[in-house]
Design a protein around this motif. Sequence first.
Motif, PDB file in Angstrom:
ATOM      1  N   GLY A 140      -7.784   8.964  12.528  1.00 31.31           N
ATOM      2  CA  GLY A 140      -7.565  10.374  12.231  1.00 31.31           C
ATOM      3  C   GLY A 140      -7.801  10.708  10.775  1.00 31.31           C
ATOM      4  N   LEU A 141      -7.835   9.701   9.933  1.00 22.26           N
ATOM      5  CA  LEU A 141      -8.068   9.922   8.506  1.00 22.26           C
ATOM      6  C   LEU A 141      -9.551   9.940   8.143  1.00 22.26           C
ATOM      7  N   GLU A 142     -10.394   9.667   9.103  1.00 21.97           N
ATOM      8  CA  GLU A 142     -11.832   9.601   8.823  1.00 21.97           C
ATOM      9  C   GLU A 142     -12.474  10.970   8.626  1.00 21.97           C
ATOM     10  N   TRP A 143     -11.758  12.042   8.930  1.00 25.29           N
ATOM     11  CA  TRP A 143     -12.306  13.386   8.826  1.00 25.29           C
ATOM     12  C   TRP A 143     -12.762  13.720   7.415  1.00 25.29           C
ATOM     13  N   GLY A 144     -12.163  13.094   6.411  1.00 29.98           N
ATOM     14  CA  GLY A 144     -12.450  13.444   5.023  1.00 29.98           C
ATOM     15  C   GLY A 144     -13.646  12.747   4.427  1.00 29.98           C
ATOM     16  N   GLY A 145     -14.366  11.961   5.241  1.00 34.27           N
ATOM     17  CA  GLY A 145     -15.547  11.259   4.722  1.00 34.27           C
ATOM     18  C   GLY A 145     -15.196  10.352   3.562  1.00 34.27           C
ATOM     19  N   ALA A 146     -15.990  10.458   2.507  1.00 37.30           N
ATOM     20  CA  ALA A 146     -15.825   9.580   1.347  1.00 37.30           C
ATOM     21  C   ALA A 146     -14.474   9.771   0.661  1.00 37.30           C
ATOM     22  N   ILE A 147     -13.912  10.973   0.777  1.00 41.47           N
ATOM     23  CA  ILE A 147     -12.637  11.253   0.115  1.00 41.47           C
ATOM     24  C   ILE A 147     -11.506  10.421   0.719  1.00 41.47           C
ATOM     25  N   THR A 148     -11.507  10.282   2.038  1.00 42.59           N
ATOM     26  CA  THR A 148     -10.417   9.547   2.701  1.00 42.59           C
ATOM     27  C   THR A 148     -10.857   8.182   3.239  1.00 42.59           C
ATOM     28  N   ALA A 149     -12.054   7.774   2.962  1.00 41.45           N
ATOM     29  CA  ALA A 149     -12.598   6.545   3.544  1.00 41.45           C
ATOM     30  C   ALA A 149     -11.759   5.303   3.237  1.00 41.45           C
ATOM     31  N   ALA A 150     -11.190   5.212   2.063  1.00 35.70           N
ATOM     32  CA  ALA A 150     -10.434   4.020   1.676  1.00 35.70           C
ATOM     33  C   ALA A 150      -9.000   4.032   2.211  1.00 35.70           C
ATOM     34  N   VAL A 151      -8.529   5.187   2.655  1.00 35.48           N
ATOM     35  CA  VAL A 151      -7.131   5.306   3.067  1.00 35.48           C
ATOM     36  C   VAL A 151      -6.805   4.432   4.283  1.00 35.48           C
ATOM     37  N   PRO A 152      -7.599   4.462   5.369  1.00 29.39           N
ATOM     38  CA  PRO A 152      -7.256   3.614   6.518  1.00 29.39           C
ATOM     39  C   PRO A 152      -7.153   2.128   6.157  1.00 29.39           C
ATOM     40  N   LYS A 153      -8.080   1.641   5.365  1.00 30.39           N
ATOM     41  CA  LYS A 153      -8.038   0.226   4.973  1.00 30.39           C
ATOM     42  C   LYS A 153      -6.797  -0.051   4.125  1.00 30.39           C
ATOM     43  N   ALA A 154      -6.482   0.855   3.214  1.00 28.80           N
ATOM     44  CA  ALA A 154      -5.297   0.665   2.367  1.00 28.80           C
ATOM     45  C   ALA A 154      -4.027   0.633   3.221  1.00 28.80           C
ATOM     46  N   LEU A 155      -3.918   1.546   4.181  1.00 27.94           N
ATOM     47  CA  LEU A 155      -2.750   1.566   5.063  1.00 27.94           C
ATOM     48  C   LEU A 155      -2.686   0.307   5.918  1.00 27.94           C
ATOM     49  N   TYR A 156      -3.834  -0.107   6.445  1.00 30.34           N
ATOM     50  CA  TYR A 156      -3.865  -1.326   7.245  1.00 30.34           C
ATOM     51  C   TYR A 156      -3.388  -2.515   6.405  1.00 30.34           C
ATOM     52  N   ASP A 157      -3.870  -2.587   5.177  1.00 32.90           N
ATOM     53  CA  ASP A 157      -3.475  -3.695   4.296  1.00 32.90           C
ATOM     54  C   ASP A 157      -1.970  -3.685   4.025  1.00 32.90           C
ATOM     55  N   ILE A 158      -1.408  -2.489   3.847  1.00 37.21           N
ATOM     56  CA  ILE A 158       0.032  -2.389   3.618  1.00 37.21           C
ATOM     57  C   ILE A 158       0.795  -2.894   4.835  1.00 37.21           C
ATOM     58  N   PHE A 159       0.405  -2.401   6.034  1.00 34.04           N
ATOM     59  CA  PHE A 159       1.083  -2.854   7.247  1.00 34.04           C
ATOM     60  C   PHE A 159       0.890  -4.354   7.452  1.00 34.04           C
ATOM     61  N   ASP A 160      -0.295  -4.853   7.176  1.00 33.80           N
ATOM     62  CA  ASP A 160      -0.560  -6.280   7.345  1.00 33.80           C
ATOM     63  C   ASP A 160       0.279  -7.110   6.369  1.00 33.80           C
ATOM     64  N   ASP A 161       0.374  -6.647   5.135  1.00 35.15           N
ATOM     65  CA  ASP A 161       1.168  -7.356   4.127  1.00 35.15           C
ATOM     66  C   ASP A 161       2.658  -7.375   4.463  1.00 35.15           C
ATOM     67  N   HIS A 162       3.109  -6.380   5.235  1.00 43.45           N
ATOM     68  CA  HIS A 162       4.544  -6.247   5.514  1.00 43.45           C
ATOM     69  C   HIS A 162       4.895  -6.468   6.983  1.00 43.45           C
ATOM     70  N   LYS A 163       3.998  -7.111   7.726  1.00 42.99           N
ATOM     71  CA  LYS A 163       4.268  -7.295   9.157  1.00 42.99           C
ATOM     72  C   LYS A 163       5.501  -8.163   9.412  1.00 42.99           C
ATOM     73  N   ASP A 164       5.776  -9.119   8.540  1.00 44.11           N
ATOM     74  CA  ASP A 164       6.979  -9.942   8.706  1.00 44.11           C
ATOM     75  C   ASP A 164       8.236  -9.099   8.535  1.00 44.11           C
ATOM     76  N   GLU A 165       8.232  -8.216   7.534  1.00 44.96           N
ATOM     77  CA  GLU A 165       9.377  -7.341   7.320  1.00 44.96           C
ATOM     78  C   GLU A 165       9.543  -6.368   8.484  1.00 44.96           C
ATOM     79  N   LEU A 166       8.434  -5.848   9.002  1.00 39.73           N
ATOM     80  CA  LEU A 166       8.506  -4.932  10.141  1.00 39.73           C
ATOM     81  C   LEU A 166       9.041  -5.644  11.373  1.00 39.73           C
ATOM     82  N   SER A 167       8.623  -6.886  11.575  1.00 42.00           N
ATOM     83  CA  SER A 167       9.169  -7.676  12.694  1.00 42.00           C
ATOM     84  C   SER A 167      10.660  -7.913  12.510  1.00 42.00           C
ATOM     85  N   LEU A 168      11.073  -8.192  11.290  1.00 43.51           N
ATOM     86  CA  LEU A 168      12.494  -8.395  11.006  1.00 43.51           C
ATOM     87  C   LEU A 168      13.293  -7.122  11.304  1.00 43.51           C
TER      88      LEU A 168
END
Length: 122
Positions: A40-68
């Motif tokens: 859903g963040l892809e609508w912004g083209g180049a402006i929002t292009a990095a946001v999905p990857k950044a969010l994915y990286d945050i969730f991936d980095d904190h998956k242990d905490e989220l599981s806890l």
Amino acid sequence: MTAWKISPAGVQRTLEKIPDDFKELQDALKEDSLESCFSGLEWGGAITAAVPKALYDIFDDHKDELSLIINSISAGMLGVGNATRAYQLGQQDMSGNFQREAISSAKTGDFSYFEKNGYKGD
């Protein structure tokens, strides 16, 4: 344990409020839900292009905490519910066991103690 002061009806009311919000949290953290959020963040083209990857990286980095967090909520519901039931039956030692096992289950994700020893709606 020398003195327990539990209001079983109050505990029950509190526990009844948890499942809907908990399910909503679990559903929000499922991979397909996260992917739809990212796409859903892809609508912004180049402006929002990095946001999905950044969010994915945050969730991936904190998956242990989220599981806890998920395990802690599940363990809390099981521990408190079973400890309260044991208390109602005059089994104070078992109440303490359920609380100790809730802490262990939250850390490990192993809920087998409750499957073997928990009250099953009786």
